[in-house]
Design a protein around this motif. Structure first.
Motif, short mmCIF file in Angstrom:
data_model
loop_
_atom_site.label_atom_id
_atom_site.label_comp_id
_atom_site.label_asym_id
_atom_site.label_seq_id
_atom_site.Cartn_x
_atom_site.Cartn_y
_atom_site.Cartn_z
N LEU A 211 5.27 120.37 133.88
CA LEU A 211 4.36 121.43 134.32
C LEU A 211 3.82 122.21 133.13
O LEU A 211 4.52 122.40 132.13
N ASN A 212 2.59 122.70 133.27
CA ASN A 212 1.94 123.51 132.24
C ASN A 212 1.90 124.96 132.70
O ASN A 212 1.44 125.25 133.80
N LYS A 213 2.39 125.86 131.85
CA LYS A 213 2.44 127.28 132.21
C LYS A 213 1.03 127.87 132.26
O LYS A 213 0.25 127.74 131.33
N PHE A 214 0.70 128.50 133.39
CA PHE A 214 -0.56 129.22 133.56
C PHE A 214 -0.35 130.69 133.19
O PHE A 214 -1.09 131.25 132.42
N TYR B 257 7.42 131.00 136.11
CA TYR B 257 6.00 131.04 135.79
C TYR B 257 5.15 130.34 136.85
O TYR B 257 5.63 129.48 137.59
N ALA B 258 3.90 130.77 136.92
CA ALA B 258 2.91 130.07 137.73
C ALA B 258 2.40 128.93 136.87
O ALA B 258 1.99 129.14 135.72
N ALA B 259 2.46 127.73 137.40
CA ALA B 259 1.99 126.56 136.66
C ALA B 259 0.47 126.42 136.84
O ALA B 259 -0.11 126.94 137.80
N ALA B 260 -0.13 125.70 135.94
CA ALA B 260 -1.56 125.42 136.06
C ALA B 260 -1.83 124.46 137.22
O ALA B 260 -2.92 124.46 137.79
#
Length: 192
Positions: free
Chosen positions: A32-35, A44-47
């Motif tokens: 997952l990529n951190k948004f 965290y909200a992921a992208a």
């Protein structure tokens, strides 16, 4: 002002995915990529976003939260449940046994989730130091009073005290809008 004040936040629909389901939806070895960071440390909200497909309808663009969890859990409002054609039970996070499932659609695949969709019960995250200050313990149920034109008293609010948590009450969007509260407003914890 009372010494038992804390901030409230409205939690929109979201899901927590297992690493296995992340890879099914987004591809083998996917991370997952951190948004953006969330209020709780390490969360965290992921992208990444996915679509939820139920028997009655689809909700597009539902945010994935990270990091990966041991099992997949989807948190929606009761109104979202009507849109999907399911009745999500109001439950504490992690208590998904016997809850309905939906299809999760990602860019690389689909997951037919058999159970795991809940309407998260209202709760307060707090550091153990805050719990001591407020005079409460982990898993205790309390009341919380809002203020303003649509003031309410939320009952059966679960205290979740841990040394890694930051002080914040969470309600879903339906509850927050009905009470007329906004993210970051201060509410009062009530002990009986």
């Amino acid at each position: 002002m009372s010494e038992k004040m804390l901030p409230i936040a409205l939690s929109n629909r979201h899901l927590h995915l297992s690493q296995e389901d992340i890879e099914t939806l987004f591809g083998k070895g996917y991370e997952l990529n951190k948004f953006k960071d969330l209020s709780q440390p390490g969360q965290y909200a992921a992208a990444e976003k996915v679509d939820l497909v139920g028997s009655k309808g689809t909700i597009k663009g539902v945010r994935v939260l990270g990091p990966a969890r041991p099992s997949t859990q989807i948190e929606v409002s009761l109104a979202d449940g009507f849109s999907l054609g399911i009745t999500p039970p109001v439950r504490d996070s992690g208590d998904v046994a016997g809850s309905p499932g939906v299809k999760i659609v990602g860019p690389q695949g689909e997951v037919d989730l058999k159970e795991g969709v809940i309407a998260a019960a209202r709760h307060i995250h707090m550091h153990t130091d805050d719990a001591a200050k407020f005079g409460v313990v982990d898993k205790q149920r309390v009341k919380v009073k809002t203020s303003g034109e649509r003031a309410v008293v939320f009952e059966n609010v679960l205290v979740r005290a841990h040394q890694t948590f930051a002080l914040e009450m969470h309600v879903d969007v339906d509850e927050g809008n009905a009470a007329g509260v906004k993210n970051g407003e201060m509410v009062e914890l009530i002990l009986e």
